[in-house]
Design an enzyme around this catalytic site. Sequence first.
Site, PDB file in Angstrom:
ATOM      1  NE  ARG A  19      -2.575   0.707   3.564  1.00 33.85           N
ATOM      2  CZ  ARG A  19      -1.982   1.483   4.491  1.00 33.85           C
ATOM      3  NH1 ARG A  19      -1.722   2.738   4.239  1.00 33.85           N
ATOM      4  NH2 ARG A  19      -1.672   0.981   5.676  1.00 33.85           N
ATOM      5  CE1 TYR A  40     -21.572   6.908 -12.857  1.00 35.22           C
ATOM      6  CE2 TYR A  40     -19.876   7.499 -11.280  1.00 35.22           C
ATOM      7  CZ  TYR A  40     -20.804   6.600 -11.765  1.00 35.22           C
ATOM      8  OH  TYR A  40     -20.973   5.399 -11.144  1.00 35.22           O
ATOM      9  CG  ASP A  48     -14.694  11.528 -14.999  1.00 32.07           C
ATOM     10  OD1 ASP A  48     -14.167  10.789 -15.848  1.00 32.07           O
ATOM     11  OD2 ASP A  48     -15.548  11.126 -14.179  1.00 32.07           O
ATOM     12  CE  LYS A 106     -17.615   2.969 -16.068  1.00 37.20           C
ATOM     13  NZ  LYS A 106     -18.512   2.081 -15.381  1.00 37.20           N
TER      14      LYS A 106
HETATM   15  C1  LIG Z   1     -17.708   9.361 -16.182  1.00 39.30           C
HETATM   16  C2  LIG Z   1     -17.498   8.404 -15.044  1.00 39.30           C
HETATM   17  N1  LIG Z   1     -16.655   8.716 -14.062  1.00 39.30           N
HETATM   18  C3  LIG Z   1     -16.437   7.897 -13.014  1.00 39.30           C
HETATM   19  C4  LIG Z   1     -17.091   6.690 -12.909  1.00 39.30           C
HETATM   20  C5  LIG Z   1     -16.853   5.800 -11.716  1.00 39.30           C
HETATM   21  O1  LIG Z   1     -16.054   4.696 -12.098  1.00 39.30           O
HETATM   22  P1  LIG Z   1     -16.096   3.264 -11.352  1.00 39.30           P
HETATM   23  O2  LIG Z   1     -17.435   2.678 -11.630  1.00 39.30           O
HETATM   24  O3  LIG Z   1     -14.943   2.543 -11.961  1.00 39.30           O
HETATM   25  O4  LIG Z   1     -15.907   3.516  -9.897  1.00 39.30           O
HETATM   26  C6  LIG Z   1     -17.977   6.306 -13.929  1.00 39.30           C
HETATM   27  C7  LIG Z   1     -18.706   5.030 -13.843  1.00 39.30           C
HETATM   28  O5  LIG Z   1     -19.611   4.772 -14.589  1.00 39.30           O
HETATM   29  C8  LIG Z   1     -18.172   7.187 -15.028  1.00 39.30           C
HETATM   30  O6  LIG Z   1     -19.025   6.887 -16.017  1.00 39.30           O
END
Ligand SMILES: Cc1ncc(COP(=O)(O)O)c(C=O)c1O
Length: 381
Positions: free
Chosen positions: A71, A122, A193, A218
């Site tokens: 860690r 999101y 993001d 993703k």
């Molecule tokens: C644009 C976006 N950011 C962050 C996340 C969060 O990612 P995770 O599901 O891997 O925690 C998602 C999940 O769908 C997302 O679509």
Amino acid sequence: MNPDHPSDTSRGATPGTTPGTTPGTSSPLRASLHRETIAVSAGRPTGVGEPLNHPIVLASNIRGEEGVYARTHGVATWEGLEEAIGALEGGRATSFSSGMAAASACLFALAPRVLVLPTFSYLGVRALVNDLVEQARMQVRFVDITDTAAVVEASDGADVVWVETPTNPTLDVADLATIVAGARRTGARVVVDSTFATPVCAQPLQDGADLVMHSGTKFIGGHSDLMIGLVVAADEVLHDRIRHARLVNGATPGALEAFLALRGVRTLPLRMERAEGNARVLVEKLRAHAAVAEVRYPGNGAMVSFVVSDVDGPDGAAADAVCRRVRLLVPATSLGGVETTIERRQKYAGDAHVAPGLLRMSVGIEHVDDIWDDLAEALAG
Ligand SMILES: Cc1ncc(COP(=O)(O)O)c(C=O)c1O
């Protein structure tokens, strides 16, 4: 990268990083390689006699008196992934156990008192911010991320501007360069993001962002078989703060996940090229379809949202029926895999603001004719 040219082979200018090197081993890769080449080459052991891939290091504990621990110090499997993503984005990357862990680390590291956040972004990040606001740990100013002047105005007196581009699920695109310039004037940090853009379609650090984060779950992973997150920092100071956030919050990735994610990186440009080509064809066909009221496509990438309507207008029931009728497309909530997935988003309380008939489609790498045949049949029904 030029959004009109999916296979633009822009070189991966990588200030501060040397893709694919392990100190003290063989000669480093040349600077300014093409992105496709960086994706294949960066983050490999380079010493003579070493394997081409970092092994899956299943160890929390490392022998010795130096106090080396997974860690706190990381393991080679994570480092290969971090080196590759850092090289693609042009900064220093840290891996996390999920995209939300990466988002949390950005907020923890920057600890904004006032945060600017897109109203439509999101839902998980909005839920996290709402919790922090309820706990009186920050204030939030919601903005329409496409209203650049409003975003710049809101950044005055804010500590952090959170940009999601393209947004989930409406695929709005931000004018990042102008937002960054505005934030520079007011002293706010900019976090992007970039999950939907991927490092293939955008490199926000090159536009001046301070941090870029990804849900590697993703497109980077690309096979719907892992959860991972990444944060890439523009400079060493921020990188150290992000590393510290991971250390104290403990959101480290698993070694298998890191290995698989790096394997995903190897084909990311190739998958994106194919998926984006498919998306462009589908966008044209959807725009011409009588049952489709609106098509949203940001100009590149593999995400397409469209609104299904009946004679009375946008219709949630008709969109649900499409998801029930598809046979090849997968009705599923996540995205970015090799397979095409589709979902109606307004059913979630967090996305209640979007059109009832909005379907968010993550276009995969199947043959586009098969995707369209399936979708057209489902729409016709
Ligand atoms: C644009 C976006 N950011 C962050 C996340 C969060 O990612 P995770 O599901 O891997 O925690 C998602 C999940 O769908 C997302 O679509």
